[in-house]
Design a protein around this motif. Structure first.
Motif, PDB file in Angstrom:
ATOM      1  N   UNK A   1      41.547  29.796  49.127  1.00 48.63           N
ATOM      2  CA  UNK A   1      40.776  30.856  48.473  1.00 48.63           C
ATOM      3  C   UNK A   1      40.655  30.504  46.989  1.00 48.63           C
ATOM      4  N   UNK A   2      39.605  29.773  46.645  1.00 51.65           N
ATOM      5  CA  UNK A   2      39.447  29.287  45.271  1.00 51.65           C
ATOM      6  C   UNK A   2      39.357  30.424  44.254  1.00 51.65           C
ATOM      7  N   UNK A   3      38.674  31.491  44.603  1.00 44.40           N
ATOM      8  CA  UNK A   3      38.506  32.607  43.664  1.00 44.40           C
ATOM      9  C   UNK A   3      39.841  33.282  43.359  1.00 44.40           C
ATOM     10  N   UNK A   4      40.646  33.478  44.390  1.00 43.08           N
ATOM     11  CA  UNK A   4      41.959  34.110  44.209  1.00 43.08           C
ATOM     12  C   UNK A   4      42.845  33.272  43.296  1.00 43.08           C
ATOM     13  N   UNK A   5      42.924  31.977  43.546  1.00 42.38           N
ATOM     14  CA  UNK A   5      43.821  31.127  42.760  1.00 42.38           C
ATOM     15  C   UNK A   5      43.261  30.854  41.365  1.00 42.38           C
ATOM     16  N   UNK A   6      41.950  30.880  41.220  1.00 44.35           N
ATOM     17  CA  UNK A   6      41.384  30.760  39.877  1.00 44.35           C
ATOM     18  C   UNK A   6      41.796  31.957  39.028  1.00 44.35           C
ATOM     19  N   UNK A   7      41.770  33.143  39.626  1.00 41.74           N
ATOM     20  CA  UNK A   7      42.212  34.347  38.906  1.00 41.74           C
ATOM     21  C   UNK A   7      43.688  34.252  38.542  1.00 41.74           C
ATOM     22  N   UNK A   8      44.492  33.729  39.455  1.00 44.30           N
ATOM     23  CA  UNK A   8      45.926  33.570  39.189  1.00 44.30           C
ATOM     24  C   UNK A   8      46.168  32.603  38.034  1.00 44.30           C
ATOM     25  N   UNK A   9      45.527  31.444  38.078  1.00 36.42           N
ATOM     26  CA  UNK A   9      45.771  30.415  37.073  1.00 36.42           C
ATOM     27  C   UNK A   9      45.235  30.814  35.704  1.00 36.42           C
ATOM     28  N   UNK A  10      44.229  31.685  35.664  1.00 35.67           N
ATOM     29  CA  UNK A  10      43.694  32.148  34.387  1.00 35.67           C
ATOM     30  C   UNK A  10      44.670  33.072  33.669  1.00 35.67           C
ATOM     31  N   UNK A  11      45.425  33.880  34.427  1.00 34.42           N
ATOM     32  CA  UNK A  11      46.275  34.897  33.820  1.00 34.42           C
ATOM     33  C   UNK A  11      47.751  34.537  33.773  1.00 34.42           C
ATOM     34  N   UNK A  12      48.194  33.570  34.540  1.00 30.77           N
ATOM     35  CA  UNK A  12      49.626  33.284  34.643  1.00 30.77           C
ATOM     36  C   UNK A  12      49.967  31.931  34.029  1.00 30.77           C
ATOM     37  N   UNK A  13      51.141  31.871  33.467  1.00 26.20           N
ATOM     38  CA  UNK A  13      51.644  30.607  32.920  1.00 26.20           C
ATOM     39  C   UNK A  13      52.555  29.955  33.954  1.00 26.20           C
ATOM     40  N   UNK A  14      51.940  29.285  34.897  1.00 31.33           N
ATOM     41  CA  UNK A  14      52.675  28.633  35.979  1.00 31.33           C
ATOM     42  C   UNK A  14      52.873  27.171  35.619  1.00 31.33           C
ATOM     43  N   UNK A  15      54.085  26.684  35.840  1.00 30.82           N
ATOM     44  CA  UNK A  15      54.406  25.298  35.539  1.00 30.82           C
ATOM     45  C   UNK A  15      55.142  24.673  36.726  1.00 30.82           C
TER      46      UNK A  15
END
Length: 325
Positions: free
Chosen positions: A229-243
Motif C-alpha cells: 500500500x504505497x499511499x499508506x506507507x508514504x503517509x507514514x514515512x512523511x510524518x515519522x522518523x523511522x530509522x
C-alpha cells in the motif's frame, strides 16, 4: 414536613444512584485495565508472527532461487556451453526451463555470467549482454571470488530482489556463475494475504552504497522500494522518523486518523550488511475496544440516572403509603 421528606427521598435516591455508578465504574475500570493488558500482549504476539512470516518467506524464496541455480549449474551441457561462452547453446538449453519457471514460479531473473564477471546471457533480457557487472553486482563478485554459492537480498541498479547465485564448474575449473532471481513484491502480497498486514520494504542507499532508480519514492534517507500500500506507507514515512536498526521493534502509529500496530525489522543483504528495513502495519485492535469502553461508560451513566428516577419514585410511594397508614 412533606417537602422535607420529599427532599430526603431524593437525596437517598441520588446517593444510591451514585453508589451504583461508582460500583459500575470501578468494575469497568478493572475490566478496561485487564483488556488493555491482554490487547497489548496480543498485539505483540501478532506483530511478531507477521515479522516471522516475512523473514521466513524471504529465506525460503532465496533458498528456492539458489536451488534452481544449483540445479542448472550441475548440468554438464550447460557447464560446457558456459565454459565456451557459447550464448546460442546456452539460450537453446535454457529457453524451456526459463519459460516454465517464469510461468509457474514467477522467476524474474535467469542468466549466466562469464568468469571475468561479464553478463554473458540474460534469458529475461537476451538483447543485453557483454556488460561488465563487477561494479554493481557485489553478489556475483562474491560468488566469483570465493568460488562459493551466494543467496539472499541484493540491491542493484534495477532495484532490490532475492537472488541465488551458483558457481558453474567445467573440467575442474570455474566456468562462470549462474543466477536465478525472484521479485519480492509477490512475497509481500502472500504474507499480507496470510497475516492481514500491509508490508513495505525500505532501502537506505547510503548503507548499501548503491542508489536506486529515480522512480523510487524517497523520504529523506529512506527509499520506499516496494509495498502492499504505497499511499499508506508514504503517509507514514512523511510524518515519522523511522530509522533502520539491528533489532525488531514493535510499536504503535497513527496514520491519517487510523491507529495501527507496527513492527520494524532490519533488512540485510546476502553478506549480512544492513541495507534498510521492512515495516508491517496492522489495524490496532484497541480501536474497537475503545468504542466498546465508551459504550459501557454510557450504559453505566444511563443506569445511574435510571436508578435515581426509580428509587425516587419508590421512596415517594413508600412515604405516601406511610402517611396513609
Amino acid at each position: 414536613m412533606r417537602r422535607f421528606l420529599g427532599g430526603t427521598a431524593a437525596a437517598v435516591a441520588l446517593a444510591v444512584a451514585v453508589v451504583l455508578v461508582l460500583a459500575f465504574g470501578g468494575m469497568l475500570r478493572l475490566l478496561e485495565g485487564a483488556e488493555l493488558e491482554a490487547n497489548a500482549h496480543d498485539r505483540a504476539v501478532q506483530m511478531k508472527l507477521v515479522s516471522g512470516a516475512l523473514a521466513s518467506s524471504f529465506d525460503q524464496a532465496a533458498k528456492f532461487a539458489l536451488a534452481l541455480a544449483e540445479t542448472t549449474a550441475r548440468r554438464a551441457d550447460v557447464a560446457a556451453a558456459l565454459a565456451a561462452e557459447d550464448r546460442e547453446a546456452l539460450q537453446r538449453l535454457s529457453q524451456g526451463p526459463y519459460d516454465y519457471l517464469k510461468r509457474q514460479a514467477g522467476i524474474q531473473i535467469y542468466g549466466y555470467h562469464s568468469k571475468d564477471i561479464r553478463y554473458l546471457l540474460r534469458m529475461h533480457k537476451p538483447e543485453s549482454f557483454g556488460d561488465d557487472i563487477a561494479g554493481f553486482r557485489p553478489m556475483v563478485v562474491a560468488a566469483n571470488r570465493t568460488r562459493r554459492a551466494q543467496t539472499g537480498v541484493e540491491i542493484g541498479i534495477a532495484g532490490i530482489g532475492l537472488r541465488g547465485i551458483a558457481v558453474v564448474n567445467h573440467g575442474g575449473e570455474m566456468a562462470g556463475t549462474m543466477e536465478v532471481g525472484l521479485d519480492m513484491r509477490p512475497i509481500l502480497d502472500l504474507v499480507k494475504a496470510s497475516t492481514n498486514a500491509d508490508i513495505a520494504v525500505i532501502v537506505v542507499p547510503s548503507l548499501g552504497g548503491i542508489a536506486l532508480d529515480d522512480k523510487t519514492p524517497r523520504f529523506g534517507d529512506l527509499n520506499l522500494a516496494m509495498s502492499t500500500d504505497d499511499e499508506l506507507f508514504a503517509s507514514l514515512l512523511k510524518k515519522s522518523r523511522i530509522r533502520p536498526t539491528r533489532d525488531i521493534e514493535i510499536g504503535e502509529e497513527r496514520i491519517d486518523g487510523r491507529a495501527f500496530s507496527m513492527v520494524t525489522q532490519p533488512l540485510v543483504d546476502f553478506s549480512g550488511r544492513l541495507v534498510g528495513l521492512t515495516i508491517a502495519l496492522k489495524d490496532d485492535p484497541r480501536a474497537a475496544s475503545r468504542r466498546t469502553h465508551t459504550e459501557l461508560w454510557v450504559v453505566a451513566l444511563c443506569g445511574g440516572i435510571l436508578a435515581f428516577v426509580v428509587f425516587s419514585v419508590l421512596f415517594q410511594v413508600a412515604l405516601a403509603r406511610r402517611r396513609g397508614v
